[in-house]
Design an enzyme around this catalytic site. Structure first.
Site, PDB file in Angstrom:
ATOM      1  N   LYS A   1       0.871  -1.182   0.000  1.00  0.00           N
ATOM      2  CA  LYS A   1       0.000   0.000   0.000  1.00  0.00           C
ATOM      3  C   LYS A   1       0.897   1.217   0.000  1.00  0.00           C
ATOM      4  O   LYS A   1       2.015   1.181   0.491  1.00  0.00           O
ATOM      5  CB  LYS A   1      -0.887   0.010   1.245  1.00  0.00           C
ATOM      6  CG  LYS A   1      -2.045   0.993   1.184  1.00  0.00           C
ATOM      7  CD  LYS A   1      -3.162   0.537   0.254  1.00  0.00           C
ATOM      8  CE  LYS A   1      -4.448   0.318   0.952  1.00  0.00           C
ATOM      9  NZ  LYS A   1      -5.427  -0.485   0.334  1.00  0.00           N
TER      10      LYS A   1
HETATM   11  N1  GLU Z   1      -7.359  -0.360  -2.832  1.00  0.00           N
HETATM   12  C1  GLU Z   1      -8.124  -1.544  -2.988  1.00  0.00           C
HETATM   13  C2  GLU Z   1      -8.136  -2.378  -1.733  1.00  0.00           C
HETATM   14  O1  GLU Z   1      -7.936  -1.880  -0.659  1.00  0.00           O
HETATM   15  C3  GLU Z   1      -7.738  -2.337  -4.226  1.00  0.00           C
HETATM   16  C4  GLU Z   1      -6.322  -2.758  -4.339  1.00  0.00           C
HETATM   17  C5  GLU Z   1      -5.983  -3.345  -5.697  1.00  0.00           C
HETATM   18  O2  GLU Z   1      -6.838  -3.504  -6.543  1.00  0.00           O
HETATM   19  O3  GLU Z   1      -4.803  -3.630  -5.871  1.00  0.00           O
HETATM   20  O4  GLU Z   1      -8.443  -3.535  -1.775  1.00  0.00           O
END
Ligand code: GLU
Length: 431
Positions: A121
């Protein structure tokens, strides 16, 4: 193996320790689930730490000619099962620790869905509402350059999260592609379909929340048509979940955005309430018999509560006052550890984020496959395959839930952790 004492853990969290950081919550949840499994403690130790955290300075020229400097991060947690994967958020409260915690959740989320990805992240500590589109574009392009050496379609694949969207991903993909000298759609997911994004990706997290709500309602022998649902947040997750559940006959009685919420015990017409994307922060302008505050919405006497806005909204202070009979986590990390213990003591089922909102990363995986193969899928195929993946993951978690006397969250962590531990065991420690 005997389960860990729930009370010891609550005591360890301490009554006054809230709000705990995402990384503390993620570590605590890891430890709790690990206690049920016969896994190498060294693996658990490794999983408590991110593999790498890149902190970068992101200077941009504002529209008035001045230069402003922001701080960005990319936390890569674990890649034993495949490339790092996870969103980028633009939010004033983004910190290194938050990125690490959210990156850990991505590792569990991908593992619970059995996707060949690890977890990551990142984000920038910035309020995107205070930037013009041009400034956001410059910020994104400079950030892309600063993290270019650690991302890539086989390394680490960012996606949208809070404060970012398909346009952000398009700029990131363009910046990366221009510097690498080749168009590389697979470096990010959640792009617009015209440049290799997947149909259905935008709606996918909300769709998975709806699918998991439907399965959970069915599991408890309730009738979806007689189920009253309150949803906090009317962004991508909240609005898509609300509309799909509405289509399936559920009564969505309350929804909210950052300004507050509206409540109609007879059910709202979810399509006539503009989502954040259609018209930002317009929920309160919609006609409804009653209004509620965001805090009040959480405490409504409904069957299902779906917190789909921000993290840490269900806490020690309101956990005893939650009147819903089930919580489905649409946002990442809406429940603090202490609230989780209170819900467990109250026997109130909480279906965790790493399962419920995992439709986003699942369709990201479909998008990545489409990019590698240079072949788009139809919306129908995306939604059909998402349905299959979600129901399979639900069944895997349900089996653990039934086999052991654990919460739904622990059941999901047990599924994820078993897969991760097996992969770590098999690959071993380098060198
Ligand atoms: N931000 C989204 C999550 O928290 C998607 C992450 C992604 O698709 O890589 O799951």
């Amino acid at each position: 193996m005997s389960p860990p004492s729930q009370n010891d853990d609550a005591a360890a969290a301490g009554p006054d320790s809230e709000p705990e950081s995402a990384v503390e919550t993620a570590r605590r949840q890891l430890q709790l689930a690990a206690a049920y499994l016969d896994i190498d403690p060294n693996t658990v130790e490794r999983l408590k730490h991110p593999a790498k955290v890149q902190e970068v300075t992101v200077p941009i020229k504002r529209d008035d000619g001045t230069v402003e400097v922001f701080t960005g991060y990319r936390a890569q947690h674990d890649s034993v099962r495949g490339p790092y994967k996870g969103g980028l958020r633009y939010h004033p409260e983004v910190t290194r620790d938050e990125c690490v915690g959210l990156g850990m959740w991505m590792t569990w989320k991908c593992a619970v869905m059995d996707l060949p990805f690890g977890g990551a992240k990142g984000g920038i500590a910035v309020n995107p509402k205070e930037l013009s589109d041009e400034e956001t574009e410059r910020l994104t392009r400079r950030f892309a350059e600063e993290i270019r050496d650690i991302i890539g379609p086989n390394r680490d694949i960012p996606a949208p999260d809070m404060g970012t969207n398909p346009q952000t991903m398009a700029w990131l993909m363009d910046a990366y592609s221009m510097q690498e000298g080749e168009t590389t759609p697979g470096v990010v997911t959640g792009k617009p379909p015209v440049i290799g994004g997947s149909e259905g990706r935008d709606a996918a997290p909300g769709r998975s929340v709806a699918i998991i709500t439907r399965e959970a309602v069915d599991y408890y022998g309730w009738n979806l048509r007689e189920t009253d649902i309150a949803i906090q947040g009317y962004g991508s997750v909240g609005s898509n979940a609300a509309r799909l559940l509405d289509d399936w006959g559920a009564n969505v009685v309350a929804v909210s955005d950052v300004n507050g919420g509206i409540y109609d015990p007879n059910g709202l017409d979810t399509y006539s309430i503009p989502s954040h994307h259609e018209e930002p922060e317009a929920v309160m302008r919609h006609d409804a018999p009653e209004t509620v505050t965001n805090e009040g919405l959480l405490e409504l006497d409904v069957d299902v509560l779906i917190p789909a806005a921000v993290g840490n909204v269900l806490t020690e202070s309101n956990a005893h006052d939650i009147e819903a009979d089930m919580v489905i986590e649409g946002a990442n990390g809406p429940t603090t550890s202490v609230a989780d213990e209170i819900f467990a003591d109250r026997n109130l089922p909480v279906i965790p984020d790493i399962l419920a909102n995992a439709g986003g990363v699942t369709v990201s995986y479909f998008e990545w496959l489409q990019d590698i193969n240079r072949r788009p899928w139809s919306l129908e195929r995306v939604n059909d395959e998402l349905e299959t993946e979600m129901v399979d993951a639900w069944n895997d978690v349900r089996e653990e839930y039934e086999a052991r006397d654990v919460t739904w969250r622990n059941a999901a962590y047990i599924v994820a952790l078993s897969r991760l531990a097996e992969a770590h065991q098999s690959r071993g420690l380098w060198p």
